[in-house]
Design a protein around this motif. Structure first.
Motif, PDB file in Angstrom:
ATOM      1  N   VAL A 297       3.609  14.673  -0.746  1.00  0.00           N
ATOM      2  CA  VAL A 297       3.883  15.534  -1.895  1.00  0.00           C
ATOM      3  C   VAL A 297       3.744  16.978  -1.434  1.00  0.00           C
ATOM      4  N   ASP A 298       4.883  17.633  -1.246  1.00  0.00           N
ATOM      5  CA  ASP A 298       4.898  19.022  -0.788  1.00  0.00           C
ATOM      6  C   ASP A 298       4.708  19.946  -1.988  1.00  0.00           C
ATOM      7  N   ASP A 299       3.577  20.618  -2.011  1.00  0.00           N
ATOM      8  CA  ASP A 299       3.213  21.433  -3.165  1.00  0.00           C
ATOM      9  C   ASP A 299       3.638  22.883  -2.963  1.00  0.00           C
ATOM     10  N   GLY A 300       4.959  23.102  -2.852  1.00  0.00           N
ATOM     11  CA  GLY A 300       5.474  24.465  -2.750  1.00  0.00           C
ATOM     12  C   GLY A 300       5.011  25.207  -1.511  1.00  0.00           C
ATOM     13  N   SER A 301       4.885  24.502  -0.387  1.00  0.00           N
ATOM     14  CA  SER A 301       4.368  25.127   0.827  1.00  0.00           C
ATOM     15  C   SER A 301       5.256  26.284   1.285  1.00  0.00           C
ATOM     16  N   ARG A 302       4.600  27.348   1.794  1.00  0.00           N
ATOM     17  CA  ARG A 302       5.333  28.520   2.265  1.00  0.00           C
ATOM     18  C   ARG A 302       5.441  28.568   3.788  1.00  0.00           C
ATOM     19  N   ASP A 303       4.743  27.659   4.463  1.00  0.00           N
ATOM     20  CA  ASP A 303       4.885  27.612   5.920  1.00  0.00           C
ATOM     21  C   ASP A 303       5.880  26.498   6.267  1.00  0.00           C
ATOM     22  N   ARG A 304       5.737  25.843   7.397  1.00  0.00           N
ATOM     23  CA  ARG A 304       6.682  24.825   7.843  1.00  0.00           C
ATOM     24  C   ARG A 304       6.316  23.425   7.370  1.00  0.00           C
ATOM     25  N   THR A 305       5.382  23.315   6.439  1.00  0.00           N
ATOM     26  CA  THR A 305       4.969  21.988   5.971  1.00  0.00           C
ATOM     27  C   THR A 305       6.150  21.196   5.421  1.00  0.00           C
ATOM     28  N   ALA A 306       6.972  21.807   4.555  1.00  0.00           N
ATOM     29  CA  ALA A 306       8.107  21.099   3.972  1.00  0.00           C
ATOM     30  C   ALA A 306       9.106  20.667   5.042  1.00  0.00           C
TER      31      ALA A 306
ATOM     32  N   LEU B  70       0.834  -1.204   0.000  1.00  0.00           N
ATOM     33  CA  LEU B  70       0.000   0.000   0.000  1.00  0.00           C
ATOM     34  C   LEU B  70       0.866   1.250   0.000  1.00  0.00           C
ATOM     35  N   SER B  71       0.554   2.175  -0.892  1.00  0.00           N
ATOM     36  CA  SER B  71       1.130   3.519  -0.885  1.00  0.00           C
ATOM     37  C   SER B  71       0.034   4.500  -0.488  1.00  0.00           C
ATOM     38  N   ILE B  72       0.260   5.233   0.601  1.00  0.00           N
ATOM     39  CA  ILE B  72      -0.653   6.301   0.994  1.00  0.00           C
ATOM     40  C   ILE B  72      -0.020   7.620   0.580  1.00  0.00           C
ATOM     41  N   VAL B  73      -0.626   8.286  -0.387  1.00  0.00           N
ATOM     42  CA  VAL B  73      -0.112   9.551  -0.901  1.00  0.00           C
ATOM     43  C   VAL B  73      -0.839  10.693  -0.195  1.00  0.00           C
ATOM     44  N   ILE B  74      -0.069  11.620   0.362  1.00  0.00           N
ATOM     45  CA  ILE B  74      -0.637  12.753   1.097  1.00  0.00           C
ATOM     46  C   ILE B  74      -0.212  14.042   0.406  1.00  0.00           C
ATOM     47  N   PRO B  75      -1.046  14.607  -0.475  1.00  0.00           N
ATOM     48  CA  PRO B  75      -0.736  15.931  -1.044  1.00  0.00           C
ATOM     49  C   PRO B  75      -0.852  16.986   0.052  1.00  0.00           C
ATOM     50  N   ALA B  76       0.184  17.810   0.207  1.00  0.00           N
ATOM     51  CA  ALA B  76       0.213  18.764   1.314  1.00  0.00           C
ATOM     52  C   ALA B  76       0.505  20.166   0.808  1.00  0.00           C
TER      53      ALA B  76
ATOM     54  N   PHE C  96       7.081  24.970  -6.659  1.00  0.00           N
ATOM     55  CA  PHE C  96       6.020  25.972  -6.730  1.00  0.00           C
ATOM     56  C   PHE C  96       4.680  25.253  -6.670  1.00  0.00           C
ATOM     57  N   ASN C  97       3.618  26.004  -6.452  1.00  0.00           N
ATOM     58  CA  ASN C  97       2.284  25.439  -6.272  1.00  0.00           C
ATOM     59  C   ASN C  97       1.732  24.930  -7.603  1.00  0.00           C
ATOM     60  N   ILE C  98       1.532  23.631  -7.702  1.00  0.00           N
ATOM     61  CA  ILE C  98       0.916  23.067  -8.905  1.00  0.00           C
ATOM     62  C   ILE C  98      -0.481  22.542  -8.616  1.00  0.00           C
ATOM     63  N   GLY C  99      -1.018  22.868  -7.451  1.00  0.00           N
ATOM     64  CA  GLY C  99      -2.388  22.520  -7.139  1.00  0.00           C
ATOM     65  C   GLY C  99      -2.543  21.116  -6.580  1.00  0.00           C
ATOM     66  N   TYR C 100      -3.731  20.887  -5.984  1.00  0.00           N
ATOM     67  CA  TYR C 100      -3.995  19.574  -5.394  1.00  0.00           C
ATOM     68  C   TYR C 100      -3.962  18.481  -6.457  1.00  0.00           C
ATOM     69  N   GLY C 101      -4.500  18.786  -7.636  1.00  0.00           N
ATOM     70  CA  GLY C 101      -4.474  17.801  -8.716  1.00  0.00           C
ATOM     71  C   GLY C 101      -3.060  17.459  -9.134  1.00  0.00           C
ATOM     72  N   GLY C 102      -2.190  18.477  -9.198  1.00  0.00           N
ATOM     73  CA  GLY C 102      -0.796  18.219  -9.537  1.00  0.00           C
ATOM     74  C   GLY C 102      -0.109  17.372  -8.486  1.00  0.00           C
ATOM     75  N   GLY C 103      -0.459  17.603  -7.204  1.00  0.00           N
ATOM     76  CA  GLY C 103       0.103  16.780  -6.142  1.00  0.00           C
ATOM     77  C   GLY C 103      -0.328  15.335  -6.264  1.00  0.00           C
TER      78      GLY C 103
END
Length: 570
Positions: free
Chosen positions: A381-390, A345-351, A410-417
């Motif tokens: 999947v860190d989508d270019g976060s600007r806070d401490r998410t990365a 199982l792979s659990i993918v978490i777009p963040a 950079f931000n590529i959106g939830y779909g891109g993540g």
């Protein structure tokens, strides 16, 4: 056949293989610019493909999305001295009648499953620049091939197009290997095997000396020989570490700081709106440490000690980089499904800007994954976060090797993540879990009994206080899906558990927030069986919510119409 240099080897091999004006050649985005220039010199168009996040070679899983009717060839680069995934690549090319020309300019003597790199595709191209594992005292190159017709065209092209002097059958070039360089290479060739073995030993010492430090060392697949033309580590503090080592008299290199698609000389190229998140994300993280056959253990210890000081006491104190496990030699097998556990199982978490909830979601996801699957991973999947998410994601990855992180610059959106997670997940069973706490990961247990008779299970959101707007939106989506695709499901835009292999070899496109619906449509198109399970959902605790805006609902409907038209034309 000897030629003047490695770039000429690429150019002439592609030209001899029939590449000409208007033809497209798939080239890795993460490589030296000469790979793309070899295509351009033929009049062809280099089409870039993102790199694998572990080996840094061309990502075979990303090839399909870059194909067009003009695609004629693939130019894999055996980067840093490790062969690319040639079996998968050759099968892909054969199924689509594409020519494979290998860029082996950094892999002299490297082997893939016992076969020498450069001897697998239609032709192999080598550079003998002085810094190579087999280097001349000046420029030089070579093309190898087992194709007699291609070899004959190469002989003509490298020597003004003539078989007999002054009789020019083709418009050729002056690209012959200098006789003096050939003589030097002939002597040095006898020592290449020993030199490569010495480089491998040096790489092994670096691996041990750097173990436990927050830097990513090279991953080597068990079915190939890495000859370590370069020993490349990865750190998010690359430039500071470079300066730190330089101040201590330790020379390092950067290969390559500016990706091809960002080079000024290719500014006229329209790359088709493509993004290369792995290549872009790693461009400022990769650093080449000193390596050569004669390097001593004492010299390597001095390098490692300087890196350790940087990480523990210097500017890199507290540095965090995801530690990726070694790349497998083949995709993980999927054993028979057990009564109460998945094989993998792979659990993918777009963040995206979800520092407030990410750690809790990841820890719960990892615990649940280990309880319901024999093998598992959590991919953030860190989508270019600007806070401490990365930062939080990297720290979690260091703590547990079952957690991996893909950083997008950079931000590529939830779909891109989601698309990135689909591409880079390792296992066949896959699910997407939002990082904002709306979904209780424990609910994945409800999906297990249905995976015995379904290829995909979709969670039906149950929220007793739904607004009128949300109820209307859900009904509109259900109506559109039923009219366009004949799909009758209660909720297409919520958490899914599915088998990637059941979806086939298509590539899920980045189509905005409509990617959830696209997964369902393409699964139905492939004849997948569906099941639905009621799950709860909760108010988000952090992050950014845009999908409920009316304009995005309209965009999703337009995307579905576009998908319907695309499938209808097929």
């Amino acid at each position: 056949m000897g030629v003047a240099n490695g770039t000429d080897a690429l150019h002439l091999a592609l030209r001899a293989a029939g590449i000409g004006p208007g033809d497209e050649v798939l080239v890795p985005a993460n490589t030296y610019i000469a790979s793309a220039l070899g295509v351009w010199m033929c009049g062809g168009r280099p089409v870039l493909v993102d790199c694998d996040p572990v080996t840094y070679n061309i990502d075979v899983r990303a090839l399909e999305a870059r194909l067009t009717r003009r695609t004629r060839a693939i130019l894999p680069v055996h980067l840093y001295g490790q062969p690319a995934d040639m079996d998968e690549l050759m099968a892909f090319a054969a199924a689509r009648r594409l020519t494979v020309v290998e860029d082996a300019c950094q892999s002299h003597g490297a082997r893939y499953k016992g076969r020498v790199s450069g001897n697998i595709g239609a032709a192999g191209c080598y550079s003998f620049y002085p810094g190579k594992n087999l280097g001349a005292y000046g420029d030089g190159g070579m093309v190898t091939t087992n194709d007699d017709a291609l070899a004959e065209r190469l002989r003509l092209l490298r020597d003004y197009g003539q078989r007999v002097k002054y009789h020019h059958d083709l418009k050729g070039f002056n690209s012959r290997l200098d006789t003096l360089q050939a003589a030097i290479l002939r002597v040095k060739l006898r020592r290449l095997t020993d030199w490569n073995a010495a480089r491998r030993r040096a790489a092994g010492r670096y691996d041990e000396l750097l173990r436990g430090l927050p830097v990513v060392t090279p991953a080597v697949a068990s079915d190939r020989d890495h000859i370590f033309h370069l020993y490349v580590i990865r750190t998010r503090h690359r430039d500071a570490l470079r300066d730190w080592l330089g101040a201590r008299g330790i020379g390092v290199g950067i290969h390559y700081p500016i990706p091809i698609h960002r080079q000024k000389c290719f500014s006229e190229m329209n790359w088709g709106g493509a993004v290369y998140p792995v290549t872009d994300g790693y461009a400022d993280q990769l650093l080449s440490l000193p390596i050569f056959p004669e390097i001593t253990e004492e010299q390597q210890r001095a390098v490692a000690d300087a890196v350790r000081e940087f990480c523990q006491d210097g500017p890199g104190r507290g540095a965090a980089v995801p530690v990726l496990p070694s790349v497998p030699s083949a995709p993980p097998a999927s054993p028979a499904l057990g009564e109460d556990r998945l094989p993998n199982l792979s659990i993918v978490i777009p963040a995206l800007n979800e520092e407030g909830s990410l750690e809790g979601v990841v820890r719960r996801a990892l615990r649940v994954a280990r309880e319901i699957a024999l093998e598992s991973e959590v991919l953030i999947v860190d989508d270019g976060s600007r806070d401490r998410t990365a930062e939080i994601a990297d720290r979690l990855a260091i703590e547990d090797p079952s957690i991996r992180v893909i950083h997008h610059p950079f931000n590529i959106g939830y779909g891109g993540g989601q698309r990135s997670g689909f591409t880079h997940s390792r296992f066949d069973y896959l699910t997407f879990v939002p990082a904002d706490n709306q979904f209780d990961v424990e609910d994945l247990r409800k999906f297990l009994p249905h995976m015995h008779h379904a290829d995909a299970v979709i969670g039906i959101r149950v929220h007793r206080q739904d607004s009128a707007y949300r109820r209307v939106k859900t009904r509109v989506f259900r109506w559109v899906m039923r009219i366009l695709f004949g799909i009758t499901l209660h909720d297409i835009n919520w958490v899914k558990l599915f088998r990637k292999s059941a979806l086939g070899d298509f590539d899920v496109e980045h189509r905005g927030i409509g990617i959830d619906a696209e997964v369902v449509v393409m699964a139905k198109h492939r004849g997948c069986r569906f099941a639905e399970v009621e799950v709860g959902y909760h108010p988000r605790t952090s992050g950014i919510a845009k999908g409920d805006q009316p304009i995005n609902v309209l965009i999703t409907i337009l995307e579905l119409l576009s998908l319907w038209w695309r499938l209808k034309k097929k």
